[in-house]
Write a protein that holds these residues in place. Sequence first.
Motif, PDB file in Angstrom:
ATOM      1  N   PHE A 228      23.691  23.528  -5.422  1.00  0.00           N
ATOM      2  CA  PHE A 228      24.711  22.964  -6.307  1.00  0.00           C
ATOM      3  C   PHE A 228      24.449  23.353  -7.769  1.00  0.00           C
ATOM      4  O   PHE A 228      25.360  23.769  -8.485  1.00  0.00           O
ATOM      5  N   LEU A 229      23.195  23.236  -8.216  1.00  0.00           N
ATOM      6  CA  LEU A 229      22.865  23.603  -9.600  1.00  0.00           C
ATOM      7  C   LEU A 229      23.105  25.084  -9.865  1.00  0.00           C
ATOM      8  O   LEU A 229      23.331  25.489 -11.013  1.00  0.00           O
ATOM      9  N   SER A 230      23.051  25.892  -8.809  1.00  0.00           N
ATOM     10  CA  SER A 230      23.293  27.329  -8.954  1.00  0.00           C
ATOM     11  C   SER A 230      24.768  27.673  -9.072  1.00  0.00           C
ATOM     12  O   SER A 230      25.122  28.790  -9.463  1.00  0.00           O
ATOM     13  N   SER A 231      25.618  26.729  -8.718  1.00  0.00           N
ATOM     14  CA  SER A 231      27.056  27.008  -8.635  1.00  0.00           C
ATOM     15  C   SER A 231      27.774  26.734  -9.949  1.00  0.00           C
ATOM     16  O   SER A 231      27.240  26.078 -10.853  1.00  0.00           O
ATOM     17  N   ASP A 232      29.028  27.211 -10.022  1.00  0.00           N
ATOM     18  CA  ASP A 232      29.839  26.986 -11.216  1.00  0.00           C
ATOM     19  C   ASP A 232      30.263  25.529 -11.372  1.00  0.00           C
ATOM     20  O   ASP A 232      30.722  25.128 -12.440  1.00  0.00           O
ATOM     21  N   LEU A 233      30.124  24.730 -10.318  1.00  0.00           N
ATOM     22  CA  LEU A 233      30.404  23.297 -10.455  1.00  0.00           C
ATOM     23  C   LEU A 233      29.379  22.621 -11.355  1.00  0.00           C
ATOM     24  O   LEU A 233      29.598  21.497 -11.809  1.00  0.00           O
ATOM     25  N   SER A 234      28.280  23.317 -11.606  1.00  0.00           N
ATOM     26  CA  SER A 234      27.257  22.808 -12.522  1.00  0.00           C
ATOM     27  C   SER A 234      27.127  23.727 -13.734  1.00  0.00           C
ATOM     28  O   SER A 234      26.055  23.912 -14.297  1.00  0.00           O
ATOM     29  N   SER A 235      28.249  24.296 -14.152  1.00  0.00           N
ATOM     30  CA  SER A 235      28.236  25.372 -15.148  1.00  0.00           C
ATOM     31  C   SER A 235      27.868  24.927 -16.559  1.00  0.00           C
ATOM     32  O   SER A 235      27.628  25.764 -17.428  1.00  0.00           O
ATOM     33  N   TYR A 236      27.823  23.615 -16.809  1.00  0.00           N
ATOM     34  CA  TYR A 236      27.442  23.142 -18.151  1.00  0.00           C
ATOM     35  C   TYR A 236      26.025  22.572 -18.147  1.00  0.00           C
ATOM     36  O   TYR A 236      25.622  21.868 -19.058  1.00  0.00           O
ATOM     37  N   THR A 237      25.264  22.908 -17.103  1.00  0.00           N
ATOM     38  CA  THR A 237      23.913  22.379 -16.953  1.00  0.00           C
ATOM     39  C   THR A 237      22.892  23.463 -17.238  1.00  0.00           C
ATOM     40  O   THR A 237      22.859  24.487 -16.553  1.00  0.00           O
ATOM     41  N   SER A 238      22.049  23.262 -18.253  1.00  0.00           N
ATOM     42  CA  SER A 238      20.958  24.185 -18.542  1.00  0.00           C
ATOM     43  C   SER A 238      19.857  23.427 -19.273  1.00  0.00           C
ATOM     44  O   SER A 238      20.132  22.503 -20.045  1.00  0.00           O
ATOM     45  N   GLY A 239      18.627  23.797 -18.997  1.00  0.00           N
ATOM     46  CA  GLY A 239      17.501  23.104 -19.601  1.00  0.00           C
ATOM     47  C   GLY A 239      17.248  21.738 -18.991  1.00  0.00           C
ATOM     48  O   GLY A 239      16.436  20.964 -19.477  1.00  0.00           O
TER      49      GLY A 239
END
Length: 261
Positions: A228-239
């Motif tokens: 899920f974190l690898s997908s675009d559904l989590s596209s505003y997640t970093s750090g």
Amino acid sequence: MNLGLTGRRALITGGSKGIGFATAKVFAAEGADLCLVARDAVGLADAADSLRTLSTTSVSTLTADLSQASERERVWEAFPDVDILVNNAGSIPFGSIDQVDDQAWQQGWDLKVHGYVDLTRRYLGTMRARQQGVIVNVIGASGERLLDSYAAGSTGNTALMAFTRIAGSKSPSFGVRVVGVNPGLVASERVDHLAAGDEAGDQAPTPGFRIPFGRLATPEEIAASVVFLSSDLSSYTSGTILTVDGGVTYQSDSALGASPN
């Protein structure tokens, strides 16, 4: 659930078993092509054959010892254009400060700490040139719940958490995301060995220790978070680092003991 990963290419280290293999299965189910790396050639071949029976996606493999810098370079040269890197290969010895000798400490860190850092730096460069990519570091909840009984692992995981946050805070400026997942105790061969006291110097969790929901996490539950974190559904997640341990990290009265992740 369609995560929009069809046609993307994911490199998974430690991909022949446990969390790595479970992650590969979820990626394959989502239509992603796979590049698997592990030290065990037989186990890696078996994992690839199994995945090919489950999915029509491409599965490439490379046997490599990622504790060696030359081997990490060989992986990078073999798979330079992946969309997703999952750093998962690691086995840091269990034990307190006075139980883990210099050689064991160094070997554990060469594989997991230096291995993650080196591959992340390499793939950040190629992903930056494309202005696209995701790196997921599978670290371990002992980096948050610091444990004397897992001194080398807690210290190494804490370092990797800091590294992930630093890299992930800068990478959005060139279109790349870097995130982490902190598993707690996960049902695996390694945990079975620890429980049996099979690893020299280990002090495994004692029978009857309290765990959330009355069971260990499954590799598939950790894999779902990674994908899920690898997908675009989590596209505003970093750090960001997602802890998946059933809440143990914040249970001050827990008798859980150490996570071997």
